[in-house]
Design an enzyme around this catalytic site. Structure first.
Site, PDB file in Angstrom:
ATOM      1  N   ASN A   1       0.881  -1.176   0.000  1.00  0.00           N
ATOM      2  CA  ASN A   1       0.000   0.000   0.000  1.00  0.00           C
ATOM      3  C   ASN A   1       0.907   1.211   0.000  1.00  0.00           C
ATOM      4  OD1 ASN A   1      -1.715   2.104   0.531  1.00  0.00           O
ATOM      5  ND2 ASN A   1      -2.320   1.414   2.584  1.00  0.00           N
TER       6      ASN A   1
ATOM      7  N   LYS B   1       0.204   4.253  -0.193  1.00  0.00           N
ATOM      8  CA  LYS B   1      -0.392   5.453   0.418  1.00  0.00           C
ATOM      9  C   LYS B   1      -0.151   6.668  -0.503  1.00  0.00           C
ATOM     10  CE  LYS B   1      -0.093   3.182   4.849  1.00  0.00           C
ATOM     11  NZ  LYS B   1      -0.059   3.283   6.292  1.00  0.00           N
TER      12      LYS B   1
ATOM     13  N   HIS C   1      -9.560   1.216   4.851  1.00  0.00           N
ATOM     14  CA  HIS C   1      -8.275   1.419   5.542  1.00  0.00           C
ATOM     15  C   HIS C   1      -8.489   2.386   6.707  1.00  0.00           C
ATOM     16  CE1 HIS C   1      -4.191   2.584   6.426  1.00  0.00           C
ATOM     17  NE2 HIS C   1      -3.808   1.474   5.815  1.00  0.00           N
TER      18      HIS C   1
ATOM     19  N   GLU D   1      -6.871   4.788   7.746  1.00  0.00           N
ATOM     20  CA  GLU D   1      -6.648   6.213   7.423  1.00  0.00           C
ATOM     21  C   GLU D   1      -7.878   6.799   6.729  1.00  0.00           C
ATOM     22  OE1 GLU D   1      -2.847   5.601   5.502  1.00  0.00           O
ATOM     23  OE2 GLU D   1      -2.020   5.035   7.453  1.00  0.00           O
TER      24      GLU D   1
ATOM     25  N   GLU E   1      -5.350  -4.693  10.587  1.00  0.00           N
ATOM     26  CA  GLU E   1      -4.307  -3.686  10.750  1.00  0.00           C
ATOM     27  C   GLU E   1      -4.576  -2.894  12.027  1.00  0.00           C
ATOM     28  OE1 GLU E   1      -2.388  -2.681   6.708  1.00  0.00           O
ATOM     29  OE2 GLU E   1      -4.052  -1.304   7.015  1.00  0.00           O
TER      30      GLU E   1
ATOM     31  N   GLY F   1       2.657   2.421  10.722  1.00  0.00           N
ATOM     32  CA  GLY F   1       3.616   3.509  10.552  1.00  0.00           C
ATOM     33  C   GLY F   1       4.328   3.903  11.835  1.00  0.00           C
TER      34      GLY F   1
ATOM     35  N   SER G   1       3.579  -2.082  10.301  1.00  0.00           N
ATOM     36  CA  SER G   1       5.025  -2.151  10.531  1.00  0.00           C
ATOM     37  C   SER G   1       5.634  -3.506  10.186  1.00  0.00           C
ATOM     38  CB  SER G   1       5.367  -1.733  11.970  1.00  0.00           C
ATOM     39  OG  SER G   1       4.958  -0.395  12.207  1.00  0.00           O
TER      40      SER G   1
HETATM   41  P1  13P Z   1       3.071   0.414   7.660  1.00  0.00           P
HETATM   42  O1  13P Z   1       3.572  -0.896   7.076  1.00  0.00           O
HETATM   43  O2  13P Z   1       3.792   1.607   7.146  1.00  0.00           O
HETATM   44  O3  13P Z   1       2.970   0.342   9.154  1.00  0.00           O
HETATM   45  O4  13P Z   1       1.557   0.590   7.123  1.00  0.00           O
HETATM   46  C1  13P Z   1       0.665  -0.452   7.204  1.00  0.00           C
HETATM   47  C2  13P Z   1      -0.536  -0.122   6.422  1.00  0.00           C
HETATM   48  O5  13P Z   1      -1.283   0.789   6.767  1.00  0.00           O
HETATM   49  C3  13P Z   1      -0.791  -0.873   5.191  1.00  0.00           C
HETATM   50  O6  13P Z   1      -2.070  -0.646   4.696  1.00  0.00           O
END
Ligand code: 13P
Length: 249
Positions: free
Chosen positions: A9, A11, A95, A97, A167, A173, A212
């Protein structure tokens, strides 16, 4: 055997030049493995670039969201049908976010899930709890509520054409991965809930872990019985990391 996946992903990251380098490295480095699929979910303006770069590779691609609408006066949105026109296989929906920053409610996520299915995309439904929710013992309640909204709207059969991703928000992150045991507990809980509705669908449902994941911790996570791969954020932008994670699957 359930299908296993490593999905990136990106982002809100990328650029034409940087993408070209990354996609080159991935198309050479991702070696086909049976029962396993690799994919990247990219910002929608890059779908054409990704389609051109990956069309002869083993790697699939998709979007990070789809509109809750099919078409019409919805300035700024990108529909599931448009995403599918670029040969996409996947679309992330729900997601954390999108839920936290853009206000996607459970109903909105369920609507997007349905439109992704209708466009013959594989929705990757993301669920996960925040740190205060985990600390107050609400993890199972929260992830089940998020999943149940989709099951109520589309039936458990909707999950037979989807991927689920757990997640935990506190692990995204932050560099703070859920321990394999913590993740496995939630994966097993989610699978149990789906199995209780339909045993075959629960047994077949691929449940990915995200938060992560790096090449250094992927093998341990992917070794757990109910973890069928990973949804990778930051590490999906670094070819060597992403390839290391793929090799751990
Ligand atoms: P990270 O791997 O950067 O923690 O992000 C995970 C994520 O949100 C994947 O959709």
């Amino acid at each position: 055997m359930r299908d296993r996946f490593v999905i990136g992903n990106w982002k809100l990251n990328g650029g034409l030049a940087a993408n070209a380098l990354l996609l080159d490295a991935l198309s050479v480095g991702v070696v086909e493995k049976s029962g396993r699929s690799c994919g990247v979910c990219v910002p929608s303006p890059y779908l054409a670039q990704v389609q051109a770069a990956l069309k002869d590779s083993f790697i699939g691609w998709g979007s990070q969201d789809v509109s809750r609408f099919e078409s019409g006066a919805y300035t700024g949105d990108v529909s599931a049908g448009m995403v599918a026109e670029f040969g996409s296989r996947y679309a992330l929906v729900g997601h954390s976010e999108r839920r936290a920053i853009f206000g996607d409610t459970e109903d909105v996520v369920a609507g997007k899930f349905g439109l992704a299915l209708r466009a013959v995309l594989t929705p990757i439904l993301c669920v996960g709890e925040s740190l205060p929710e985990r600390e107050s013992g609400k993890t199972e309640e929260v992830v089940w509520r998020q999943l149940q909204a989709v099951v109520v709207a589309h039936g458990v059969s909707g999950l037979s054409r989807a991927i689920l991703a757990y997640e935990p928000v506190w692990a995204i992150g932050t560099g703070k991965t859920a321990s394999p045991g913590q993740a496995e507990d939630v994966h097993a809980f989610l699978r149990g809930k789906v199995r209780a509705l339909d045993k075959a669908i629960g047994d077949q449902l691929s449940i990915l872990y995200g938060g992560s994941v790096k090449k250094s911790n992927a093998a341990e996570l992917f070794g757990m019985p109910d973890i069928d791969g990973g949804l990778i954020g930051g590490a999906s932008l670094v070819a060597e990391e992403f390839l290391g994670i793929w090799n751990a699957l």
